[in-house]
Design a protein around this motif. Structure first.
Motif, PDB file in Angstrom:
ATOM      1  N   UNK A   1      37.636  31.836  52.856  1.00  0.00           N
ATOM      2  CA  UNK A   1      38.937  32.512  52.925  1.00  0.00           C
ATOM      3  C   UNK A   1      39.866  31.995  51.830  1.00  0.00           C
ATOM      4  N   UNK A   2      39.878  30.687  51.648  1.00  0.00           N
ATOM      5  CA  UNK A   2      40.731  30.112  50.596  1.00  0.00           C
ATOM      6  C   UNK A   2      40.337  30.647  49.222  1.00  0.00           C
ATOM      7  N   UNK A   3      39.034  30.663  48.980  1.00  0.00           N
ATOM      8  CA  UNK A   3      38.557  31.145  47.684  1.00  0.00           C
ATOM      9  C   UNK A   3      38.972  32.584  47.443  1.00  0.00           C
ATOM     10  N   UNK A   4      38.857  33.400  48.495  1.00  0.00           N
ATOM     11  CA  UNK A   4      39.158  34.815  48.282  1.00  0.00           C
ATOM     12  C   UNK A   4      40.652  35.040  48.110  1.00  0.00           C
ATOM     13  N   UNK A   5      41.457  34.090  48.555  1.00  0.00           N
ATOM     14  CA  UNK A   5      42.902  34.210  48.323  1.00  0.00           C
ATOM     15  C   UNK A   5      43.264  33.651  46.948  1.00  0.00           C
ATOM     16  N   UNK A   6      42.708  32.499  46.628  1.00  0.00           N
ATOM     17  CA  UNK A   6      43.144  31.761  45.431  1.00  0.00           C
ATOM     18  C   UNK A   6      42.570  32.340  44.146  1.00  0.00           C
ATOM     19  N   UNK A   7      41.311  32.747  44.187  1.00  0.00           N
ATOM     20  CA  UNK A   7      40.679  33.207  42.951  1.00  0.00           C
ATOM     21  C   UNK A   7      41.279  34.532  42.480  1.00  0.00           C
ATOM     22  N   UNK A   8      41.267  34.716  41.165  1.00  0.00           N
ATOM     23  CA  UNK A   8      41.793  35.951  40.583  1.00  0.00           C
ATOM     24  C   UNK A   8      40.694  36.995  40.506  1.00  0.00           C
ATOM     25  N   UNK A   9      41.102  38.248  40.491  1.00  0.00           N
ATOM     26  CA  UNK A   9      40.117  39.319  40.354  1.00  0.00           C
ATOM     27  C   UNK A   9      39.338  39.175  39.051  1.00  0.00           C
ATOM     28  N   UNK A  10      38.059  39.421  39.121  1.00  0.00           N
ATOM     29  CA  UNK A  10      37.211  39.226  37.957  1.00  0.00           C
ATOM     30  C   UNK A  10      37.010  40.557  37.219  1.00  0.00           C
ATOM     31  N   UNK A  11      36.380  41.475  37.898  1.00  0.00           N
ATOM     32  CA  UNK A  11      36.080  42.755  37.252  1.00  0.00           C
ATOM     33  C   UNK A  11      36.352  43.869  38.247  1.00  0.00           C
ATOM     34  N   UNK A  12      36.409  45.057  37.745  1.00  0.00           N
ATOM     35  CA  UNK A  12      36.520  46.196  38.638  1.00  0.00           C
ATOM     36  C   UNK A  12      35.169  46.844  38.835  1.00  0.00           C
TER      37      UNK A  12
END
Lengths: 457, 150
Positions: A445-456
């Protein structure tokens, strides 16, 4: 107007370099095409292409029979022709370049909504880090999975001489994992300083492993080697007769010596102090406040995954295991499993935060996680350390604290999920599994909040 | 240093008759000697041949630029030949050679000067109108006019 760039170079650097430059310039003028030609001849580099030129070019023509530092054109439309062709038929070469599709590298200002373009324009240290990680990744996957297979024969099976389990452990643990940090460092350095950077980078990375500095030490070694070599490339000027010695003798010898000595004396000493200091501190901390100890041990396990902090925690827990305290080792193992497990879960619940490569690596990380091979998380951590490491540390700390607080115990030093199946190896099994699951979910959960979007994509 | 500083009346050959590269170079070398530019003809010739062995100096478009750095040269010198009939020079584009610029520089001669002249000349030679002018010159004075400013 479309702008074409060109680089011309030939081995003697007298006639052809300049004839090709002149021919291309003349042909471009006839076609009303704007052109800038860099010549790399006997009198050095003239009319050098700037980063700005390259960014604004429609296409780049390379008419050369020698090295022209091509890496600076990465991601651009590049047309390579024989230098003779540029001299003989420059018009055709210009036409071919004009007809190329420009590779889109947009210069979007931060704040515009075109995240895609921003992400693709990866430059500077981050690009070098990514290069190192992408070469390391398959080694981590190969080594980790081979070790996991070895565990199938029993967690201690590899200790039996001559068994298949031992062979698999030698391939995966003794060899693949030994290459992991050197390859990371070597290719970070390669990305910075090209071919001459590789040797000092690999050597620095190997030293990072040997002094126990882990992958964070490897990243330091890689950047150190890359920038040292780059500096040497740019600043060592020898008479022409000796210039050939720079890449084959001076850079490998002096560069490796500088990097190696820095690793041993400047990096190695604090690493040892950290380990000794933390070990002493943990011993003083004792086992009085179980949950707090678990929290600390958990966070330490995830911090550098194989580096000095991780080793201090693991060694401390192993020491206690030997004296009959089975709680800390349980906490440590759980905390070492949640980083790769959490990353695996994160690639599933938030795929947009990961590159395609990472999403695939996530599956392997899952397998490594259940096998207590924390290294499975390293590629993710190395490519985005400031977001990933804090996230996995929190997850591991939660797991460690829960495991201790709920009274889980473990009577083996390793084994991951395989050890859970052995009767009586784990005390309070249900609570232990709950600790693991909660830590994994927290990490993801933390990772999915903290990390930035990579690609579409 | 300008191109006109190192080319002499004695080193210009218009309508030179030569059957092959060796004859052409020998005639031009003789001119350089006559102009007092050469100390040791054999040593300079050796340098020319060594350079030629590394790769042809016939750069295409009917032009060759044999060159050598040698202690056989007393001073930097340039010779020019416009051949009556073109000769084979193993050129890069396969075309026979009709225009020859031969350059000699003493070993201790100031660094890159002669290279810069070669470079300037190479750049000019790519232009068809420059080559046509060279082929068309009738007198040494005309040639010097064409070469002015290089």
């Amino acid at each position: 107007m479309k702008k074409i760039l060109a680089v011309t170079a030939c081995p003697t650097g007298i006639a052809h370099t300049y004839m090709a430059a002149e021919a291309l310039t003349q042909a471009a003028a006839q076609k009303n095409v704007e052109i800038k030609v860099e010549t790399r001849g006997a009198v050095g580099v003239e009319n050098a292409l700037t980063a700005e030129d390259i960014a604004g070019a429609h296409a780049i023509i390379i008419a050369a029979e020698t090295e022209v530092e091509e890496s600076r054109f990465a991601g651009r439309a590049v047309l390579k022709v024989a230098i003779g062709e540029a001299i003989k038929d420059p018009g055709k070469v210009i036409d071919a370049a004009m007809n190329m599709e420009t590779v889109k590298v947009q210069n979007m200002e931060p704040g515009t909504n075109n995240k895609e373009a921003q992400k693709k324009q990866v430059t500077g240290p981050y690009k070098h880090l990514m290069t190192g990680v992408s070469y390391m990744l398959p080694i981590v996957v190969a080594g980790g999975l081979l070790i996991a297979v070895s565990f199938i024969f029993g967690i201690e099976a590899f200790k039996e001489q001559g068994t298949l389990a031992e062979a698999l452990m030698t391939i995966g643990g003794g060899t693949a994992f030994a290459l992991m940090v050197p390859i990371l460092a070597g290719f970070i350095s390669f990305s910075i300083a090209e071919k001459p950077g590789l040797a000092p980078g690999l050597i620095g990375g190997m030293l990072a492993s040997k002094i126990g500095a882990g992958f964070l030490g490897g990243i330091i070694a890689g950047f150190l080697a890359g920038y040292v070599v780059q500096f040497m490339k740019e600043n060592i000027k020898l008479p022409k007769n000796f210039a050939g010695l720079v890449p084959i003798l001076i850079i490998p010898f002096i560069g490796s010596a500088i990097v190696g000595l820095l690793m041993i004396y400047v990096i190695g000493t604090p690493v040892k102090m950290i380990m000794d200091g933390l070990s002493a501190w943990l011993t003083n901390l004792g086992t009085a406040n179980a949950a707090f100890l678990g929290l600390i041990l958990g966070a330490m396990m995830a911090f550098d995954m194989g580096g000095p902090v991780n080793k201090a925690a693991y060694t401390f827990a192993i020491g206690l295991l030997g004296t009959g305290f089975y709680g800390p080792i349980a906490a440590v193992m759980a905390a070492g499993m949640t980083p790769p497990l959490g990353l695996w879960l994160a690639t599933l619940i938030a795929p947009k935060k990961f590159s395609v490569e990472e999403r695939e690596a996530g599956k392997a990380a899952g397998v490594l996680g259940i096998s207590f091979i924390t290294e499975g998380a390293i590629p993710f951590a190395a490519s985005d350390p400031f977001r990933v490491i804090p996230s996995i540390m929190v997850g591991s700390a939660v797991t460690g604290a829960l495991s201790m607080a709920l009274g889980a115990t473990l009577k083996a030093p390793h084994g991951g999920i395989f050890v859970l199946l052995i009767p009586n190896a784990v005390g309070n099994l249900g609570m232990y599994v709950i600790s693991l699951v909660i830590g994994t979910v927290v990490t993801a959960l933390l990772l999915s909040v903290v990390k930035k979007n990579k690609t579409t994509a | 240093m300008e191109l006109l500083d190192i080319i002499k009346e004695d080193t210009v050959f218009l309508g030179l008759e030569a059957a092959n590269r060796e004859e052409c170079v020998a005639a031009m070398l003789a001119g350089m000697e006559k102009a007092g530019l050469v100390k040791d003809a054999a040593a300079y010739l050796n340098a020319l041949n060594e350079r030629e062995a590394k790769g042809t100096t016939a750069i295409g478009f009917g032009v060759a630029i044999p060159h050598g750095k040698s202690d056989g040269m007393a001073a930097p010198g340039l010779a020019f030949a416009q051949l009556k009939t073109s000769i084979d020079w193993n050129s890069l584009d396969g075309s026979p050679v009709q225009l020859v610029f031969m350059i000699g520089v003493p070993m201790e001669a100031a660094g890159d000067e002669h290279i810069k002249i070669l470079i300037a000349l190479s750049r000019k030679l790519i232009h068809a109108d420059f080559r046509e002018k060279l082929l068309a010159v009738q007198s040494k004075q005309e040639l010097f006019q064409v070469l002015q400013g290089i």
